[in-house]
Scaffold this active site. Structure first.
Site, PDB file in Angstrom:
ATOM      1  N   HIS A 124       8.592   2.329  -2.746  1.00  0.00           N
ATOM      2  CA  HIS A 124       7.199   2.725  -2.546  1.00  0.00           C
ATOM      3  C   HIS A 124       6.519   2.889  -3.902  1.00  0.00           C
ATOM      4  CE1 HIS A 124       7.824   4.309   1.831  1.00  0.00           C
ATOM      5  NE2 HIS A 124       7.463   3.044   1.800  1.00  0.00           N
ATOM      6  N   HIS A 180      14.361   7.087   5.267  1.00  0.00           N
ATOM      7  CA  HIS A 180      12.940   7.058   4.894  1.00  0.00           C
ATOM      8  C   HIS A 180      12.195   5.845   5.463  1.00  0.00           C
ATOM      9  CE1 HIS A 180       9.418   8.246   2.745  1.00  0.00           C
ATOM     10  NE2 HIS A 180       9.437   7.234   1.892  1.00  0.00           N
ATOM     11  N   HIS A 202       7.486  16.407  -4.998  1.00  0.00           N
ATOM     12  CA  HIS A 202       6.792  15.497  -4.077  1.00  0.00           C
ATOM     13  C   HIS A 202       5.830  16.300  -3.193  1.00  0.00           C
ATOM     14  CE1 HIS A 202       6.383  12.004  -1.281  1.00  0.00           C
ATOM     15  NE2 HIS A 202       6.635  11.327  -2.393  1.00  0.00           N
ATOM     16  N   ASP A 218       4.444   4.894  -5.339  1.00  0.00           N
ATOM     17  CA  ASP A 218       4.366   6.147  -6.092  1.00  0.00           C
ATOM     18  C   ASP A 218       5.675   6.492  -6.794  1.00  0.00           C
ATOM     19  OD1 ASP A 218       5.378   6.563  -3.469  1.00  0.00           O
ATOM     20  OD2 ASP A 218       4.906   8.686  -3.539  1.00  0.00           O
ATOM     21  N   HIS A 219       6.688   5.658  -6.616  1.00  0.00           N
ATOM     22  CA  HIS A 219       7.960   5.846  -7.306  1.00  0.00           C
ATOM     23  C   HIS A 219       8.293   4.670  -8.219  1.00  0.00           C
ATOM     24  CE1 HIS A 219       9.362   9.308  -4.728  1.00  0.00           C
ATOM     25  NE2 HIS A 219       8.364   8.816  -4.007  1.00  0.00           N
ATOM     26  N   HIS A 254      13.481   4.369  -4.304  1.00  0.00           N
ATOM     27  CA  HIS A 254      13.011   3.428  -3.282  1.00  0.00           C
ATOM     28  C   HIS A 254      11.770   2.714  -3.801  1.00  0.00           C
ATOM     29  CE1 HIS A 254      10.696   7.084  -2.494  1.00  0.00           C
ATOM     30  NE2 HIS A 254       9.842   6.394  -1.759  1.00  0.00           N
ATOM     31  N   ASP A 290      12.706  10.099  -1.269  1.00  0.00           N
ATOM     32  CA  ASP A 290      12.017  10.565  -0.062  1.00  0.00           C
ATOM     33  C   ASP A 290      12.926  10.379   1.150  1.00  0.00           C
ATOM     34  OD1 ASP A 290       9.984  10.887  -1.824  1.00  0.00           O
ATOM     35  OD2 ASP A 290       8.639   9.404  -0.936  1.00  0.00           O
TER      36      ASP A 290
END
Length: 317
Positions: A65, A140, A269, A67-68, A63, A211
């Site tokens: 976001h 998510h 995570h 942090d990914h 996805h 997530d």
């Protein structure tokens, strides 16, 4: 087949955990590495491993976001500087291409290899003779996907030592026996390939989820997997908070593993607010539901073995 965790933290980098990056090492299977997510600093984490960026042939983004995702342009650029010339395929939700191409254009970065972007949707997104990759949409708040990597079954191996003991030399006869044919030798002996080929082995299954809240899609993707990688952002007693932030608790991840009948659950995570003792407590919470659970740390390498015969029979029963 091995899974190497380049980052196991949630949200922002921490001293003890970087943000998400997972390498599926397929060096024996296809001399390649597949990367799942590429959070900020992933290429720095790679420098502390023996992974060579030019060996990365596919990247799967769960996805969008940060942090990914935020480490992706830098990794692609470094791969080019370090001699990578082979094409790269990037799978992910719609928007990955815009993000990467904007970063490369603004920074005037030119790659020495072609990029191919594949916008994913539920179903089969990749298939060849060795592997099939299936994805499904998770829960998510933002489009988030999980990936199921299914290895093709391995044919039984020719029992070469037995043939050599019978005085049969390597050659065309070996190939015919390997194919299961019946062969008549010059001295009149008749051999059946079925007697000299070992049992086939089912391919391995690895499921890596983005997530998500607890969802039935996670169970479908994880069905009978040898390894399930699941986020574990909240404690068991923080269920309402997990729901509000579209994440899962330790117990929910373990419930998914139990219902899916997986062999091993790997939790990642992990929030930076959880330190050593807290992490042990998180692990115990999950193990109370699904025994074969482990919370992974940065640079952990997990082997994905073939199932033993008794495990195969148990899965079929």
């Amino acid at each position: 087949m091995e899974i190497e965790f380049l980052g196991t933290g949630a949200g922002v980098p921490a001293k003890h955990r970087n943000v998400t990056g997972i390498a599926l090492r397929l060096l024996d299977e296809r001399n390649a590495i597949w990367l799942f997510d590429c959070g900020e600093g992933t290429q720095m984490q790679i420098l502390r491993t023996n992974i060579r960026p030019r060996k990365i042939e596919k990247i799967f983004i769960t996805h969008l976001h940060g942090d990914h995702l935020f480490g992706l342009p830098g990794l692609l650029s470094s791969r080019s500087f370090q001699g990578g010339t082979e094409p790269m395929e990037i799978y992910g939700p719609k928007g990955v291409k815009d993000f990467v191409m904007t970063a490369l254009r603004v920074s005037q970065t030119r790659l020495a290899y072609p990029l191919k972007f594949i916008d994913v949707a539920p179903g089969v997104i990749f298939q060849d003779k060795q592997f099939t990759v299936i994805c499904d949409k998770l829960d998510h708040g933002i489009a988030s996907f999980g990936y199921r990597v299914v290895e093709a079954d391995h044919e039984g191996e020719l029992q070469v030592d037995q043939l050599l003991a019978l005085g049969i030399k390597p050659g065309p006869v070996f190939g015919r026996l390997k194919r299961g044919e019946t062969v008549t030798l010059e001295d009149g002996r008749e051999l059946s390939g079925k007697d000299f080929v070992g049992e086939s082995r089912p391919g391995r299954i690895v499921t890596i989820l983005g997530d998500t809240r607890y969802t039935e899609a996670s169970i479908r993707l994880g069905q009978d997997a040898d390894v399930l990688v699941h986020e574990s952002t909240f404690k068991e007693n923080e269920g309402q908070m997990a729901k509000s932030y579209y994440h899962s608790t330790t117990a929910q991840a373990a419930q998914v593993a139990k219902k899916a009948g997986v062999t091993q659950l790997l939790l990642t995570h992990i929030s930076a607010r959880y330190l050593a003792k807290d992490v042990l407590d998180l692990e115990k919470e999950a193990q109370a539901v699904f025994g074969n659970t482990r919370i992974v740390r940065d640079f952990d390498v997990i082997d994905v073995p073939f199932r033993r015969k008794d495990e195969e029979d148990g899965a079929q029963g």
